[in-house]
Design a protein around this motif. Structure first.
Motif, PDB file in Angstrom:
ATOM      1  N   UNK A  96       0.635  -1.282  -0.001  1.00 62.27           N
ATOM      2  CA  UNK A  96      -0.001   0.052  -0.062  1.00 62.27           C
ATOM      3  C   UNK A  96       0.849   1.322  -0.035  1.00 62.27           C
ATOM      4  N   UNK A  97       0.419   2.357  -0.757  1.00 65.33           N
ATOM      5  CA  UNK A  97       1.068   3.616  -0.943  1.00 65.33           C
ATOM      6  C   UNK A  97       0.269   4.757  -0.168  1.00 65.33           C
ATOM      7  N   UNK A  98       1.027   5.805   0.217  1.00 71.58           N
ATOM      8  CA  UNK A  98       0.294   6.942   0.640  1.00 71.58           C
ATOM      9  C   UNK A  98      -0.534   7.727  -0.297  1.00 71.58           C
ATOM     10  N   UNK A  99      -1.600   8.027  -0.167  1.00 70.95           N
ATOM     11  CA  UNK A  99      -2.319   8.772  -1.154  1.00 70.95           C
ATOM     12  C   UNK A  99      -1.785  10.273  -0.803  1.00 70.95           C
ATOM     13  N   UNK A 100      -0.874  11.059  -1.374  1.00 75.07           N
ATOM     14  CA  UNK A 100      -0.491  12.106  -1.272  1.00 75.07           C
ATOM     15  C   UNK A 100       0.284  11.766   0.298  1.00 75.07           C
ATOM     16  N   UNK A 101       1.151  13.033   0.535  1.00 76.88           N
ATOM     17  CA  UNK A 101       2.088  12.782   1.671  1.00 76.88           C
ATOM     18  C   UNK A 101       1.592  13.860   2.508  1.00 76.88           C
ATOM     19  N   UNK A 102       1.739  13.342   4.095  1.00 75.77           N
ATOM     20  CA  UNK A 102       1.779  14.508   4.955  1.00 75.77           C
ATOM     21  C   UNK A 102       3.386  14.508   5.787  1.00 75.77           C
ATOM     22  N   UNK A 103       3.523  15.832   6.099  1.00 77.96           N
ATOM     23  CA  UNK A 103       4.789  16.089   6.488  1.00 77.96           C
ATOM     24  C   UNK A 103       4.919  15.137   7.708  1.00 77.96           C
ATOM     25  N   UNK A 104       6.134  14.947   8.309  1.00 81.93           N
ATOM     26  CA  UNK A 104       6.548  14.140   9.525  1.00 81.93           C
ATOM     27  C   UNK A 104       5.879  14.749  10.631  1.00 81.93           C
ATOM     28  N   UNK A 105       5.596  16.057  10.718  1.00 81.81           N
ATOM     29  CA  UNK A 105       4.974  16.700  11.955  1.00 81.81           C
ATOM     30  C   UNK A 105       3.573  16.806  11.946  1.00 81.81           C
ATOM     31  N   UNK A 106       2.956  16.490  10.869  1.00 81.67           N
ATOM     32  CA  UNK A 106       1.517  16.813  10.437  1.00 81.67           C
ATOM     33  C   UNK A 106       0.785  15.500  10.922  1.00 81.67           C
ATOM     34  N   UNK A 111      -4.678   8.662   3.787  1.00 83.01           N
ATOM     35  CA  UNK A 111      -5.238   7.212   3.407  1.00 83.01           C
ATOM     36  C   UNK A 111      -4.039   6.562   2.679  1.00 83.01           C
ATOM     37  N   UNK A 112      -4.380   5.212   2.487  1.00 78.33           N
ATOM     38  CA  UNK A 112      -3.179   4.412   1.845  1.00 78.33           C
ATOM     39  C   UNK A 112      -3.993   3.266   1.171  1.00 78.33           C
ATOM     40  N   UNK A 113      -3.389   2.942  -0.092  1.00 77.00           N
ATOM     41  CA  UNK A 113      -4.008   2.122  -0.875  1.00 77.00           C
ATOM     42  C   UNK A 113      -2.844   1.274  -1.806  1.00 77.00           C
ATOM     43  N   UNK A 114      -3.504   0.091  -2.436  1.00 74.55           N
ATOM     44  CA  UNK A 114      -2.456  -0.652  -3.412  1.00 74.55           C
ATOM     45  C   UNK A 114      -3.142  -0.454  -4.807  1.00 74.55           C
ATOM     46  N   UNK A 115      -4.125   0.581  -4.885  1.00 75.89           N
ATOM     47  CA  UNK A 115      -4.765   1.162  -6.280  1.00 75.89           C
ATOM     48  C   UNK A 115      -4.239   2.021  -6.799  1.00 75.89           C
ATOM     49  N   UNK A 116      -3.361   1.850  -7.569  1.00 77.22           N
ATOM     50  CA  UNK A 116      -2.658   3.109  -8.343  1.00 77.22           C
ATOM     51  C   UNK A 116      -3.519   3.965  -8.955  1.00 77.22           C
ATOM     52  N   UNK A 117      -4.664   3.669  -9.565  1.00 71.45           N
ATOM     53  CA  UNK A 117      -5.522   4.417 -10.213  1.00 71.45           C
ATOM     54  C   UNK A 117      -6.307   5.339  -9.282  1.00 71.45           C
ATOM     55  N   UNK A 118      -6.369   4.782  -8.007  1.00 73.12           N
ATOM     56  CA  UNK A 118      -7.277   5.571  -7.103  1.00 73.12           C
ATOM     57  C   UNK A 118      -6.263   6.643  -6.448  1.00 73.12           C
ATOM     58  N   UNK A 119      -5.199   6.316  -6.456  1.00 74.84           N
ATOM     59  CA  UNK A 119      -3.997   7.345  -5.848  1.00 74.84           C
ATOM     60  C   UNK A 119      -3.946   8.393  -6.714  1.00 74.84           C
ATOM     61  N   UNK A 120      -4.021   8.138  -8.239  1.00 70.59           N
ATOM     62  CA  UNK A 120      -3.740   9.151  -9.155  1.00 70.59           C
ATOM     63  C   UNK A 120      -5.170  10.006  -9.543  1.00 70.59           C
TER      64      UNK A 120
END
Ligand code: URA
Length: 229
Positions: A96-106, A111-120
């Motif tokens: 699973x990959x992060x759907x966009x990133x949050x900073x370390x201190x945020x 959201x995380x998923x293994x659906x690449x189209x959804x991330x896009x």
């Protein structure tokens, strides 16, 4: 779907490893131990367990995590553990990959998923999925700062481009709710700085229609259905 193939698809290892799990009678399906790795299963509403740990079959994995501070949204974290350390191993094996990133201190909704189209779809600026944050500021928020965030501020990496919040609201003297449609690097912190204040803490409360559940403690995760967003 064959049992060993189903287990592999859900992140329980290679086919050979999954076959061994079944042969060692470590897998139950709908409450019954199954020792035939090639048993044919209907994956609809499929509940199974590995070493007594219950799982449900998900063709694609979509999860939300209450991200605590001190975790990096990266496969190769530099200074802190990765958010993946907060997930059970089958989800990590499923990559699973992060759907966009949050900073370390945020903190907050990730959201995380293994659906690449959804991330896009969720991260593409074209779709402009709204993300709402609570920002705690160093200085009291004044009307000029609110007006600047609403009207648009210039960020240092894009001179001449005005970046406006979709919505801004003062919640408290030093706290504002800010909603943005894009996801530029450190966007909220840089917008608040460009408006003349400083972000001391940042917490994401919503992505699209999906809100961070009030009963999900920092570090906890839960399955979601993509229709919820
Ligand atoms: N904007 C930021 O500045 N940081 C985040 O983590 C998310 C949005």
């Amino acid at each position: 779907m064959q049992l060993e193939r189903m287990l592999q698809s859900q992140g329980f290892g290679t086919r050979r490893e999954c076959r061994a799990l079944v042969r060692l009678e470590r897998v139950t399906v709908r409450g019954e131990t199954v020792d035939d790795p090639f048993a044919d299963l209907d994956t609809a509403d499929l509940d199974f367990a590995v070493d007594g740990q219950p799982w449900r079959y998900h063709e694609k994995a979509y999860v939300l995590l209450h991200k605590p501070a001190g975790y990096e949204c990266s496969q190769k974290p530099k200074h802190h553990p990765a958010v993946f350390a907060l997930l059970p191993s089958p989800l990590v094996v499923r990559a699973v990959q992060c759907v966009g990133r949050l900073d370390e201190d945020t903190t907050g909704l990730l959201l995380l998923t293994d659906d690449g189209q959804f991330i896009h779809k969720l991260t593409s600026p074209r779709h402009g999925v709204l993300k709402r944050y609570i920002a705690t500021t160093k200085h009291p928020v004044d009307d000029a700062q609110l007006a600047a965030l609403r009207g648009g501020v210039e960020l240092n990496d894009a001179p001449g481009v005005s970046v406006a919040a979709h919505a801004v609201e003062r919640l408290d003297a030093n706290q504002l709710s800010i909603t943005i449609g894009e996801g530029r690097y450190h966007q909220v912190k840089r917008m608040v700085a460009a408006a003349g204040n400083r972000c001391e803490a940042l917490h994401r409360v919503a992505v699209g229609r999906l809100e961070l559940p009030a009963d999900l403690a920092p570090g906890e995760w839960r399955w979601i259905h993509p229709d919820e967003i």
